[in-house]
Design an enzyme around this catalytic site. Structure first.
Site, mmCIF file in Angstrom:
data_model
loop_
_atom_site.group_PDB
_atom_site.id
_atom_site.type_symbol
_atom_site.label_atom_id
_atom_site.label_comp_id
_atom_site.label_asym_id
_atom_site.label_seq_id
_atom_site.Cartn_x
_atom_site.Cartn_y
_atom_site.Cartn_z
ATOM 1 C CD GLU A 170 31.991 33.044 -46.131
ATOM 2 O OE1 GLU A 170 32.763 33.915 -46.532
ATOM 3 O OE2 GLU A 170 30.968 32.704 -46.761
ATOM 4 N N GLY A 187 30.909 29.563 -47.012
ATOM 5 C CA GLY A 187 29.716 28.845 -46.565
ATOM 6 C C GLY A 187 28.671 29.794 -46.022
ATOM 7 N N GLY A 192 25.342 33.595 -55.747
ATOM 8 C CA GLY A 192 26.672 33.007 -55.951
ATOM 9 C C GLY A 192 26.579 31.791 -56.860
ATOM 10 N NE ARG A 227 25.986 37.707 -53.949
ATOM 11 C CZ ARG A 227 25.853 36.446 -53.558
ATOM 12 N NH1 ARG A 227 24.668 35.953 -53.304
ATOM 13 N NH2 ARG A 227 26.901 35.663 -53.421
ATOM 14 C CB CYS A 228 19.287 41.661 -59.472
ATOM 15 S SG CYS A 228 18.369 42.908 -60.373
ATOM 16 C CB ILE A 257 29.374 26.086 -52.649
ATOM 17 C CG1 ILE A 257 29.598 27.499 -52.097
ATOM 18 C CG2 ILE A 257 29.761 25.984 -54.107
ATOM 19 C CD1 ILE A 257 31.082 27.899 -52.023
ATOM 20 C CG ASP A 258 26.919 29.127 -49.046
ATOM 21 O OD1 ASP A 258 28.109 28.934 -49.353
ATOM 22 O OD2 ASP A 258 26.350 30.226 -49.137
ATOM 23 N NE ARG A 283 46.473 16.973 -43.566
ATOM 24 C CZ ARG A 283 46.454 17.135 -42.262
ATOM 25 N NH1 ARG A 283 47.567 17.390 -41.610
ATOM 26 N NH2 ARG A 283 45.338 17.051 -41.590
ATOM 27 C CB ALA A 312 19.260 18.156 -66.746
#
Ligand code: F6P
Length: 357
Positions: free
Chosen positions: A225, A173, A14, A75-76, A129-130, A157, A25
């Site tokens: 999730e 996540g 991901g 993803r391989c 991100i997880d 909200r 960098a």
């Protein structure tokens, strides 16, 4: 000192905001050391398909703040076969790629360790991100994902206040609840459910009803999730229904991949740069099969195998024989890392509970 002339770099699994800053960098640090960095498109699939890209100044300029990955990702499954691996090695040899930097999560690191074992020294950088690599306090992309989630919840909200609604928000996540936990605290959620901590559903629903009785109109519930009901249904959907059954107007919102996009925050860009420089330097020192980590704000590294098995230990997924190869000192280190992570999550969760009352 290792005499590398060319390092390959890839992003896999991901994507995560900050991956581009990391690539940039690495190119700059390597250039300083007289090393060329070549991009591999589409993760390990690009190695199998010989899909390489020159990382010219033009190609990497202005990418520091861009999300996604200019090297693309995948993803391989083919890479996991011996044939796929041999083709990947052949690509490295044919293109004089001496070493690899592999940016991604645990699947990416398994690939990096396989490449190292097959003679191409490789180092992994945590880009997901997880934040689900237990050996490192931080993975590139987490901060952006939390901020994006928080901004989405703020919007929710606004409208839920007008309509006096509960919003049940499901955040990505994988099996890790950190994005949900941080976003819940940052957005003042009335409840937060994550896989790591038992969730008191009755107490949460009672609290929601009590808040409403006291006049609170909008309320946010954040669910990771990774949390599933016994039959595999995402728990966020189940909880949303239960809140409705309790007489509230509740809306379910699955943020899904939206939180994987967006400009990387400064935190993610800076961490990406620090990790990339470190990875290049370690390869040049002759080190490999490492995952770069950030612990106590210091960039360091850990043996990939050790890191991957520590993950399994943390997630209670150890297989028979997994621990056999490690020394007592290494086992102690692994246990300490797991304990540290558990304590951090527990402490954060209690903050989430305090502010939900
Ligand atoms: O690992 C990153 C992640 O975004 C997880 O949070 C999520 O479970 C998964 O990837 C989604 O994968 P895909 O992009 O293949 O749907």
């Amino acid at each position: 000192m290792q005499k590398f002339r060319k390092i390959g770099i890839l992003t896999s699994g991901g994507d995560a905001p900050g991956m581009n800053a990391c690539v940039k960098a690495a190119v700059h640090r390597a250039a300083e050391l007289g090393i060329e960095v070549i991009g591999i498109n589409g993760g390990y699939a690009g190695l199998i398909q010989n899909d390489l890209v020159e990382l010219t100044e033009h190609k990497i300029s202005n990418i520091v703040g861009e999300s996604g990955t200019i090297l693309y990702s995948s993803r391989c499954p083919e890479f996991k076969t011996e044939e796929g691996m041999q083709t990947a090695i052949a690509t490295c040899r044919a293109n004089s790629i001496d070493a690899l930097i592999c940016i991604g999560g645990d699947g990416t690191f398994r690939g990096a360790t396989d490449m190292t074992l097959h003679g191409i020294p490789s180092i992994g950088i945590p880009g997901t991100i997880d934040n689900d690599i237990t050996a490192t306090d931080y993975t590139i992309g987490l901060d952006t994902a939390i901020n994006t989630s928080t901004a989405l919840i703020d919007n929710l909200r606004d409208t839920h206040e007008s309509h006096a609604r509960v919003g049940v928000v499901e955040l990505m996540g994988n099996e890790c609840g950190q994005i949900a936990l941080y976003a819940a605290i940052a957005s003042g959620a009335v409840a937060c459910a994550i896989p790591e901590i038992p969730f008191n559903e009755d107490a949460a629903i009672k609290r929601i009803l009590a808040h409403r009785a006291a006049g609170k109109r909008n309320m946010i519930v954040v669910v990771a999730e990774g949390l599933k009901a016994d039959d595999g249904t995402p728990y966020a959907e189940v909880l949303n229904q239960k809140i409705k059954d309790a007489g509230m107007d509740s809306k379910f919102f699955r943020a899904a991949h939206v939180i994987r996009g967006g400009r990387p925050t400064a935190r993610d860009r800076v961490t990406a740069a620090r990790m990339a420089c470190y990875a290049v330097e370690k390869l040049v020192e002759g080190k490999s099969n490492l995952v770069v980590c950030e612990n106590e704000d210091k960039i360091d590294s850990m043996d990939i195998t050790l890191a991957l098995i520590t993950d399994r230990m943390y997630k209670n997924k150890l297989k028979p024989g997994d621990l056999d190869r490690f020394s007592p000192a290494e086992l102690e280190t692994m246990k300490a890392i797991c304990e540290k992570r558990r304590a951090e999550i527990a402490a954060l969760y209690s903050v989430a509970e305090h502010i939900a009352q």
